[in-house]
Design a protein around this motif. Structure first.
Motif, PDB file in Angstrom:
ATOM      1  N   ARG A   1      -8.849 -37.731 -16.498  1.00 20.34           N
ATOM      2  CA  ARG A   1      -9.207 -38.747 -15.195  1.00 20.34           C
ATOM      3  C   ARG A   1      -9.081 -37.824 -13.939  1.00 20.34           C
ATOM      4  NH1 ARG A   1      -5.748 -44.102 -15.887  1.00 20.34           N
ATOM      5  NH2 ARG A   1      -6.451 -44.661 -18.015  1.00 20.34           N
ATOM      6  N   GLY A   2      -8.423 -36.926 -14.087  1.00 17.57           N
ATOM      7  CA  GLY A   2      -7.924 -35.866 -12.850  1.00 17.57           C
ATOM      8  C   GLY A   2      -7.084 -36.361 -12.051  1.00 17.57           C
ATOM      9  N   GLY A   3      -5.996 -37.347 -12.773  1.00 22.12           N
ATOM     10  CA  GLY A   3      -4.921 -37.900 -11.939  1.00 22.12           C
ATOM     11  C   GLY A   3      -3.732 -36.918 -11.832  1.00 22.12           C
ATOM     12  N   ARG A   4      -2.659 -37.563 -11.185  1.00 19.44           N
ATOM     13  CA  ARG A   4      -1.417 -36.633 -11.240  1.00 19.44           C
ATOM     14  C   ARG A   4      -0.139 -37.796 -11.484  1.00 19.44           C
ATOM     15  NH1 ARG A   4      -1.738 -32.281  -7.685  1.00 19.44           N
ATOM     16  NH2 ARG A   4       0.342 -31.572  -8.714  1.00 19.44           N
ATOM     17  N   VAL A   5       0.837 -37.299 -11.800  1.00 18.80           N
ATOM     18  CA  VAL A   5       1.894 -38.069 -11.787  1.00 18.80           C
ATOM     19  C   VAL A   5       3.242 -37.737 -11.394  1.00 18.80           C
ATOM     20  CG1 VAL A   5       1.092 -38.405 -14.449  1.00 18.80           C
ATOM     21  CG2 VAL A   5       2.930 -36.545 -14.099  1.00 18.80           C
ATOM     22  N   VAL A   6       4.074 -38.700 -11.180  1.00 15.80           N
ATOM     23  CA  VAL A   6       5.520 -38.521 -10.587  1.00 15.80           C
ATOM     24  C   VAL A   6       6.446 -39.206 -11.668  1.00 15.80           C
ATOM     25  CG1 VAL A   6       7.356 -39.279  -9.063  1.00 15.80           C
ATOM     26  CG2 VAL A   6       4.838 -38.667  -8.038  1.00 15.80           C
ATOM     27  N   PRO A   7       7.134 -38.510 -12.577  1.00 20.49           N
ATOM     28  CA  PRO A   7       8.062 -38.668 -13.632  1.00 20.49           C
ATOM     29  C   PRO A   7       9.194 -39.071 -13.067  1.00 20.49           C
ATOM     30  CG  PRO A   7       8.088 -36.257 -13.507  1.00 20.49           C
ATOM     31  CD  PRO A   7       7.146 -36.962 -12.414  1.00 20.49           C
ATOM     32  N   GLN A   8       9.436 -40.388 -12.775  1.00 21.66           N
ATOM     33  CA  GLN A   8      10.662 -40.889 -12.325  1.00 21.66           C
ATOM     34  C   GLN A   8      11.522 -41.272 -13.468  1.00 21.66           C
ATOM     35  OE1 GLN A   8      10.004 -44.146  -9.531  1.00 21.66           O
ATOM     36  NE2 GLN A   8       9.869 -42.868  -7.922  1.00 21.66           N
ATOM     37  N   CYS A   9      10.854 -41.935 -14.738  1.00 25.12           N
ATOM     38  CA  CYS A   9      11.202 -42.074 -15.766  1.00 25.12           C
ATOM     39  C   CYS A   9      11.885 -40.847 -16.856  1.00 25.12           C
ATOM     40  CB  CYS A   9      10.084 -42.642 -16.871  1.00 25.12           C
ATOM     41  SG  CYS A   9      10.738 -42.667 -18.416  1.00 25.12           S
ATOM     42  N   ARG A  10      13.076 -41.030 -17.014  1.00 22.06           N
ATOM     43  CA  ARG A  10      13.953 -39.807 -17.545  1.00 22.06           C
ATOM     44  C   ARG A  10      12.934 -39.206 -18.836  1.00 22.06           C
ATOM     45  NH1 ARG A  10      19.814 -41.547 -17.770  1.00 22.06           N
ATOM     46  NH2 ARG A  10      18.647 -43.671 -18.336  1.00 22.06           N
ATOM     47  N   PHE A  11      12.685 -40.083 -19.633  1.00 21.73           N
ATOM     48  CA  PHE A  11      12.000 -39.691 -20.872  1.00 21.73           C
ATOM     49  C   PHE A  11      10.873 -38.773 -20.392  1.00 21.73           C
ATOM     50  CE2 PHE A  11       9.403 -40.109 -24.488  1.00 21.73           C
ATOM     51  CZ  PHE A  11      10.278 -39.839 -25.660  1.00 21.73           C
ATOM     52  N   VAL A  12       9.922 -39.383 -19.535  1.00 21.64           N
ATOM     53  CA  VAL A  12       8.516 -38.483 -19.166  1.00 21.64           C
ATOM     54  C   VAL A  12       9.167 -37.312 -18.531  1.00 21.64           C
ATOM     55  CG1 VAL A  12       6.571 -38.642 -17.806  1.00 21.64           C
ATOM     56  CG2 VAL A  12       7.268 -40.818 -19.022  1.00 21.64           C
ATOM     57  N   ALA A  13       9.987 -37.298 -17.779  1.00 23.57           N
ATOM     58  CA  ALA A  13      10.398 -36.129 -17.133  1.00 23.57           C
ATOM     59  C   ALA A  13      10.994 -34.976 -18.200  1.00 23.57           C
ATOM     60  CB  ALA A  13      11.570 -36.474 -16.067  1.00 23.57           C
ATOM     61  N   ALA A  14      11.669 -35.463 -19.047  1.00 25.51           N
ATOM     62  CA  ALA A  14      12.308 -34.599 -20.333  1.00 25.51           C
ATOM     63  C   ALA A  14      11.070 -34.059 -21.083  1.00 25.51           C
ATOM     64  CB  ALA A  14      13.344 -35.227 -21.057  1.00 25.51           C
ATOM     65  N   PHE A  15      10.057 -34.925 -21.493  1.00 21.83           N
ATOM     66  CA  PHE A  15       9.034 -34.394 -22.249  1.00 21.83           C
ATOM     67  C   PHE A  15       8.109 -33.464 -21.343  1.00 21.83           C
ATOM     68  CE2 PHE A  15       4.510 -34.471 -23.604  1.00 21.83           C
ATOM     69  CZ  PHE A  15       4.555 -34.639 -24.867  1.00 21.83           C
ATOM     70  N   ILE A  16       8.011 -33.567 -20.300  1.00 24.45           N
ATOM     71  CA  ILE A  16       7.107 -32.397 -19.588  1.00 24.45           C
ATOM     72  C   ILE A  16       7.866 -31.253 -19.503  1.00 24.45           C
ATOM     73  CG2 ILE A  16       6.338 -32.154 -17.028  1.00 24.45           C
ATOM     74  CD1 ILE A  16       5.629 -35.118 -16.902  1.00 24.45           C
ATOM     75  N   ASP A  17       9.267 -31.599 -19.073  1.00 28.69           N
ATOM     76  CA  ASP A  17      10.182 -30.256 -19.116  1.00 28.69           C
ATOM     77  C   ASP A  17      10.179 -29.422 -20.534  1.00 28.69           C
ATOM     78  OD1 ASP A  17      11.277 -30.449 -16.714  1.00 28.69           O
ATOM     79  OD2 ASP A  17      12.916 -31.484 -17.209  1.00 28.69           O
ATOM     80  N   ARG A  18      10.067 -30.181 -21.589  1.00 27.73           N
ATOM     81  CA  ARG A  18       9.907 -29.369 -22.976  1.00 27.73           C
ATOM     82  C   ARG A  18       8.504 -29.049 -23.249  1.00 27.73           C
ATOM     83  NH1 ARG A  18      12.386 -34.070 -24.186  1.00 27.73           N
ATOM     84  NH2 ARG A  18      10.693 -34.773 -25.519  1.00 27.73           N
ATOM     85  N   HIS A  19       7.274 -29.493 -22.277  1.00 24.47           N
ATOM     86  CA  HIS A  19       6.002 -29.077 -22.764  1.00 24.47           C
ATOM     87  C   HIS A  19       5.533 -28.910 -21.263  1.00 24.47           C
ATOM     88  CE1 HIS A  19       6.985 -31.931 -25.805  1.00 24.47           C
ATOM     89  NE2 HIS A  19       6.304 -30.848 -26.794  1.00 24.47           N
TER      90      HIS A  19
END
Length: 95
Positions: A66-84
């Protein structure tokens, strides 16, 4: 096991269905084109099966399409992005 991830804008969350059963969700607050992820939950019946990771991966793929952006305040989402790191370009600090 078949999975489907869909955005549910009325509830402000992406939901994952496993064999047509709601297995979890990633809640967000929408701020323009930015999704601020606040919480991720997986039903205990589906934990330790990779459902949470599948939810976040497919959610981020849809946001990218969609061309969107994210702010990963959720720890699970943030950790996933750190690993990927292939998803790091989606992250913004501007909600």
């Amino acid at each position: 096991m078949s999975t489907l991830v869909e955005d549910n804008p009325a509830k402000q969350r992406f939901e994952i269905l496993v064999d047509d059963a709601l297995a979890g969700f990633a809640a967000y607050e929408l701020r323009g084109e930015v999704l601020v992820f606040t919480r991720t939950e997986v039903d205990p019946r589906f934990q330790n099966m990779g459902v949470g990771s599948a939810l976040v991966r497919q959610t981020l793929d849809q946001v990218r399409a969609r061309g969107g952006r994210v702010v990963p305040q959720c720890r699970f989402v943030a950790a996933f992005i750190d690993r990927h790191p292939e998803y790091a370009a989606l992250v913004t600090d501007q909600p």
